[in-house]
Structures are given as C-alpha cells and as structure tokens.
Design an enzyme around this catalytic site. Structure first.
Site, PDB file in Angstrom:
ATOM      1  N   ARG A 126      31.221  17.344  26.821  1.00 51.43           N
ATOM      2  CA  ARG A 126      30.669  18.630  26.378  1.00 51.43           C
ATOM      3  C   ARG A 126      29.353  18.945  27.099  1.00 51.43           C
ATOM      4  O   ARG A 126      28.522  18.078  27.321  1.00 51.43           O
ATOM      5  CB  ARG A 126      30.405  18.576  24.867  1.00 51.43           C
ATOM      6  CG  ARG A 126      29.784  19.861  24.347  1.00 51.43           C
ATOM      7  CD  ARG A 126      29.927  20.002  22.860  1.00 51.43           C
ATOM      8  NE  ARG A 126      29.044  19.105  22.120  1.00 51.43           N
ATOM      9  CZ  ARG A 126      28.983  19.083  20.789  1.00 51.43           C
ATOM     10  NH1 ARG A 126      29.768  19.849  20.069  1.00 51.43           N
ATOM     11  NH2 ARG A 126      28.162  18.249  20.191  1.00 51.43           N
ATOM     12  N   ARG A 170      27.009   8.424  15.965  1.00 52.96           N
ATOM     13  CA  ARG A 170      27.267   9.671  15.211  1.00 52.96           C
ATOM     14  C   ARG A 170      28.599   9.582  14.477  1.00 52.96           C
ATOM     15  O   ARG A 170      28.725  10.043  13.342  1.00 52.96           O
ATOM     16  CB  ARG A 170      27.271  10.878  16.165  1.00 52.96           C
ATOM     17  CG  ARG A 170      25.870  11.221  16.642  1.00 52.96           C
ATOM     18  CD  ARG A 170      25.893  12.208  17.773  1.00 52.96           C
ATOM     19  NE  ARG A 170      26.410  13.506  17.413  1.00 52.96           N
ATOM     20  CZ  ARG A 170      26.919  14.374  18.293  1.00 52.96           C
ATOM     21  NH1 ARG A 170      26.979  14.056  19.573  1.00 52.96           N
ATOM     22  NH2 ARG A 170      27.352  15.536  17.889  1.00 52.96           N
TER      23      ARG A 170
HETATM   24  P1  AMP Z   1      25.336  18.965  14.833  1.00 55.15           P
HETATM   25  O1  AMP Z   1      24.891  20.037  15.759  1.00 55.15           O
HETATM   26  O2  AMP Z   1      25.934  19.502  13.555  1.00 55.15           O
HETATM   27  O3  AMP Z   1      26.207  17.930  15.492  1.00 55.15           O
HETATM   28  O4  AMP Z   1      24.010  18.189  14.364  1.00 55.15           O
HETATM   29  C1  AMP Z   1      23.167  17.554  15.292  1.00 55.15           C
HETATM   30  C2  AMP Z   1      22.206  16.622  14.575  1.00 55.15           C
HETATM   31  O5  AMP Z   1      21.375  17.383  13.676  1.00 55.15           O
HETATM   32  C3  AMP Z   1      22.840  15.550  13.695  1.00 55.15           C
HETATM   33  O6  AMP Z   1      23.260  14.415  14.432  1.00 55.15           O
HETATM   34  C4  AMP Z   1      21.681  15.223  12.755  1.00 55.15           C
HETATM   35  O7  AMP Z   1      20.690  14.451  13.407  1.00 55.15           O
HETATM   36  C5  AMP Z   1      21.093  16.620  12.502  1.00 55.15           C
HETATM   37  N1  AMP Z   1      21.758  17.277  11.360  1.00 55.15           N
HETATM   38  C6  AMP Z   1      22.535  18.391  11.397  1.00 55.15           C
HETATM   39  N2  AMP Z   1      22.969  18.712  10.176  1.00 55.15           N
HETATM   40  C7  AMP Z   1      22.437  17.801   9.332  1.00 55.15           C
HETATM   41  C8  AMP Z   1      22.536  17.577   7.926  1.00 55.15           C
HETATM   42  N3  AMP Z   1      23.271  18.381   7.133  1.00 55.15           N
HETATM   43  N4  AMP Z   1      21.842  16.534   7.406  1.00 55.15           N
HETATM   44  C9  AMP Z   1      21.114  15.735   8.182  1.00 55.15           C
HETATM   45  N5  AMP Z   1      21.005  15.856   9.510  1.00 55.15           N
HETATM   46  C10 AMP Z   1      21.661  16.879  10.087  1.00 55.15           C
END
Ligand code: AMP
Length: 212
Positions: A126, A170
């Site tokens: 990606r 992740r």
């Molecule tokens: P994403 O873009 O949804 O993959 O999120 C990227 C990163 O943001 C995650 O790996 C977390 O570090 C943080 N993050 C996003 N959403 C949350 C959430 N609901 N709770 C805690 N950390 C979050």
C-alpha cells in the site's frame, strides 16, 4: 443510517468509507486519519499519538474516546461511518454511552473479512498520497506516474506503519483487541459480516446490501 466498519488492518475500510462518503454523502469519521492529521500538524494530540502509530499499537483509550466524543458532538445530523473506532470492548462500551447521551444510533456494525495472508500483501504494497490521502498499491493499483498522486499531484509514500516489521504487530493487536467486537455486536444483533475479497466495487455492493 449510521454504521461502523471494523475488521483487520488492510481489509479496505478506508477505501470503502471513501466510496460511502462520495456516493451516499455520509460523513466519514476515521480515528486513524484524525491521528495522522494531528501528527502532521504537530498538535499535542498528534505528538502524543506518534509513538503508538509508529509501533502499530493502540493509542490509549482515554485519548481516543475524548477525540471521538468531540467529533460526534459536532455531527450535524448527517449519516456517518465510524472507521477504525471502536477497536476494543472498552471503546465500544464508551461509544454506546456517548451515542445514548447524544441521542444517536449506530444501526449496523459491518465486519469486513479478509484472510491473513492477503492482509500482509495488501498492507506491504500500500502507498498513500501524503497530501490528499488517496490510496494506491504498488502492483494492483499503482499511480500513473511513480511516486506522484493521480488525483492531486502530491507525493505518494509508504505509511510508516505499513512497513513489514509493524504489520505483524498491527495484526496481533487486531486479533487481541478488535476481533472480540464480532461477538460484542453479534450479541447486540447489529453484526453483519461482509466478504472483503475481490474488486473494490464488488465489496462496496456487499456493504450497501448489508445496510439495506
Ligand atoms: P488506521 O488508519 O485505522 O489503520 O489506524 C492507524 C493507527 O492509528 C493505529 O495503528 C493506532 O495506532 C491508531 N488508532 C486508530 N484508531 C484507533 C482507535 N480506535 N484506538 C486506538 N488507536 C487507534
């Protein structure tokens, strides 16, 4: 109708949310995007979140929940998609409380299912535009000119948490924290599972069907 999209990292939640936003005029609330935006602007929230984002770990619940409460408090009555929130049971419980206070409802919790081997391939390939957030994939959907966004001409880069070393963490964080939400929403009668494999448009049709 308000919905939440959840699933493993790389399931395509962001891409599908963008389609829902453009085609159904829904408001897209992505906690990941909000953290990245805060980080880009070097706000205290962004600086606090950076170490968790870089490591693929969850930002602490208190910080995340306050941020979402603030956003939901400003929703102007438009239908919304929660993308990437909640990511664990504590966040899901908080969301229930927030919605109750605000007189809002999330009618469907849509789980986007993609097998683990495909996730690694999707995430490691990606690329994203650092300016407008458009998403590409080095082999499945490269930009027309390497490194340059088709949409806005911005620079196309790899997200720091899409590096192979971080991807596995992740996925582990997802397995431990987020996957249990399937049972949580099943018990509430709001879970719909959608196959996240195949063409973007196909998955989008499945999501629209799940919302019907
Ligand atoms: P994403 O873009 O949804 O993959 O999120 C990227 C990163 O943001 C995650 O790996 C977390 O570090 C943080 N993050 C996003 N959403 C949350 C959430 N609901 N709770 C805690 N950390 C979050």
């Amino acid at each position: 109708m308000n919905i939440l999209l959840f699933g493993p990292p790389g399931a395509g939640k962001g891409t599908q949310s963008e389609l829902l936003k453009s085609q159904l005029k829904m408001t897209h609330i992505s906690t990941g995007d909000l953290f990245r935006y805060a980080l880009k602007n070097q706000t205290p929230l962004g600086i606090e979140a950076k170490k968790y984002l870089d490591a693929g770990q969850l930002v602490p619940d208190s910080v995340t929940i306050d941020m979402v409460r603030d956003v939901l408090g400003r929703i102007d009555g438009n239908s919304f998609i929660l993308d990437g929130f909640p990511r664990n049971i504590a966040q899901a419980d908080s969301l229930e409380e927030m919605l109750k206070v605000l007189g809002l409802k999330v009618e469907k919790a849509i789980f986007v299912a993609v097998p683990p081997n495909e996730l690694v391939e999707r995430l490691s390939g990606r690329r994203v535009c650092e300016k407008c957030g458009a998403t590409y994939h080095i082999s499945a959907m490269p930009p027309r000119v390497e490194g340059v966004c088709d949409r806005c001409g911005g620079k196309v880069i790899q997200r720091s948490d899409d590096r192979r070393e971080v991807i596995e963490d992740r996925i582990k964080v997802y397995e431990q924290n987020t996957r249990p939400l399937k049972d949580y929403y099943r018990e509430k009668g709001r879970l719909v599972e959608v196959d996240g494999r195949g063409e973007t448009e196909e998955v989008f049709l499945r999501i629209k069907k799940a919302m019907a």
